[in-house]
Scaffold this motif. Structure first.
Motif, short mmCIF file in Angstrom:
data_model
loop_
_atom_site.label_atom_id
_atom_site.label_comp_id
_atom_site.label_asym_id
_atom_site.label_seq_id
_atom_site.Cartn_x
_atom_site.Cartn_y
_atom_site.Cartn_z
N GLY A 43 57.15 74.01 -49.12
CA GLY A 43 57.04 74.26 -50.48
C GLY A 43 58.18 73.08 -50.98
O GLY A 43 58.52 72.13 -50.34
N SER A 167 61.16 78.26 -47.34
CA SER A 167 62.18 79.34 -47.95
C SER A 167 63.21 79.52 -47.10
O SER A 167 64.47 79.74 -47.69
CB SER A 167 61.58 80.67 -47.99
OG SER A 167 61.14 81.29 -47.06
N GLY A 188 55.69 76.36 -54.61
CA GLY A 188 54.49 75.90 -53.67
C GLY A 188 54.72 74.59 -53.40
O GLY A 188 55.12 73.58 -54.05
N TYR A 285 56.99 80.11 -55.19
CA TYR A 285 56.59 79.97 -53.98
C TYR A 285 55.62 80.96 -53.48
O TYR A 285 54.67 80.56 -52.83
CB TYR A 285 58.02 79.73 -52.97
CG TYR A 285 57.59 79.76 -51.45
CD1 TYR A 285 57.25 78.51 -50.89
CD2 TYR A 285 57.62 80.75 -50.69
CE1 TYR A 285 56.85 78.44 -49.43
CE2 TYR A 285 57.21 80.89 -49.30
CZ TYR A 285 57.07 79.51 -48.71
OH TYR A 285 56.85 79.35 -47.42
#
Length: 341
Positions: A43, A167, A188, A285
């Motif tokens: 992301g 993440s 994203g 995300y």
């Protein structure tokens, strides 16, 4: 690896897994050969404080590469920080560049890994973007030889506005390098058109192909208990989260789910009292993860592919007159020889 499709069905686990991730462990006939137990996808990690200082909306990060370029200019102009950064060493440059190629609609190998495919427009377009951000915009860092540790240090120090990451980058820059938790943001993977794809990875559990049906069933039960029980049992979920929180560990970190949406959302409801991360900062995300296809790493000699692409990226970022097409063609010729030997 054993075909464990029937064992997963009998255990009631097959429909409880994230279908897009399970697909990566399945063949064209839908037979499943592994249980995903951990997953990530690329992301756009960004510094929410720098976004605010630059007049950008920290709740709406860029979703296209053109938006990344424009945001990088704004961050650099308003704050003096580098707008965007990529890794370039120890095969991580090629790894991230593979993810960029996916997001531009390309690949670096064909499906069976017999042919290198990065001397094509998507890879060239991704490199051209990095070249232009470096030499036309001046929005990349002066340091062009980043590994994950050095990049993380500069990001945590507020010297970089955006970078590619999953993440779990939260662990490194917040827990280890003391970036204020509220400054961590992730969206994203930016796309060029599309959605095209984002590079994914993680862990899967497989069963010996010589296993009997009874052994396959037992293995699946164990995998569910040992790796996935917290998603299906409230008592387990709460006990694990409570212990993690009390130990001062990151608890309730959102990511790419290996279970289906219903189970994943239920899990976070169960552990709500023990979550110690700014969950809302992960919303862009998580929203994107439902829309952008996940694409696995190259199946054949991935690290050798990454190593060749490291050199390409380093050259593009240090030589304003670099011939991108020639660099990709030479790297492809080198990699192709390794894929077919």
């Amino acid at each position: 690896a054993a075909d464990i499709t029937d064992a997963l069905k009998d255990e009631g686990l097959l429909d409880s897994l994230n279908p897009s991730i399970l697909d990566l462990a399945s063949d064209d006939d839908g037979k499943v050969y592994a249980v995903p137990t951990n997953a990530y996808s690329f992301g756009l990690v960004y510094n929410r404080s720098l976004f605010t200082a630059a007049g950008l909306d920290p709740d709406a990060p860029p979703t296209t590469w053109e938006e990344v370029r424009e945001a990088a200019k704004q961050i650099n102009e308003k704050t003096g920080a580098a707008g965007f950064s990529v890794l370039t060493t120890a095969n991580t440059g090629g790894w991230q560049f593979t993810g960029m190629t996916y997001s531009f609609g390309g690949t670096v190998e064909n499906e069976d890994g017999s042919k290198a495919t990065f001397d094509d427009a998507p890879s060239a377009d991704a490199l051209a973007l990095l070249h232009d951000m470096q030499f036309e915009d001046g929005t990349l860092p002066a340091n062009t030889l980043y590994d994950m540790d050095a990049q993380g240090q500069d990001f945590a120090a507020g010297k970089i506005g955006m970078m590619i990451g999953a993440s779990d980058r939260y662990y490194g820059v917040v827990q280890n390098l003391k970036l204020p938790a509220e400054d961590f943001g992730i969206g994203g993977m930016p796309q060029d058109g599309g959605p095209n794809g984002t590079l994914s990875g993680g862990s899967v559990q497989i069963v010996n192909p010589k296993a009997t049906d009874a052994e396959k069933a037992a293995a699946v039960k164990w995998i569910e208990f040992f790796y996935l029980q917290r998603y299906f049992d409230e008592e387990t979920a709460v006990a694990d989260a409570k212990a993690s929180n009390e130990a001062g560990s990151v608890t309730g970190l959102p990511g790419l789910a290996v279970v289906n949406t219903e189970a994943y959302d239920q899990y976070f409801e169960w552990i709500a009292d023990y979550i110690n991360v700014p969950s809302d900062n992960f919303t862009p995300y998580l929203d994107a993860s439902t829309e952008i296809p996940v694409v696995p790493e190259p199946v054949n000699n991935a690290q050798e592919v990454y190593s060749a692409l490291d050199t390409v990226i380093q050259t593009v970022l240090t030589d304003e007159g670099a011939d991108i097409d020639a660099l990709l063609a030479k790297a492809q010729e080198d990699v192709q020889g390794r894929l077919t030997r």
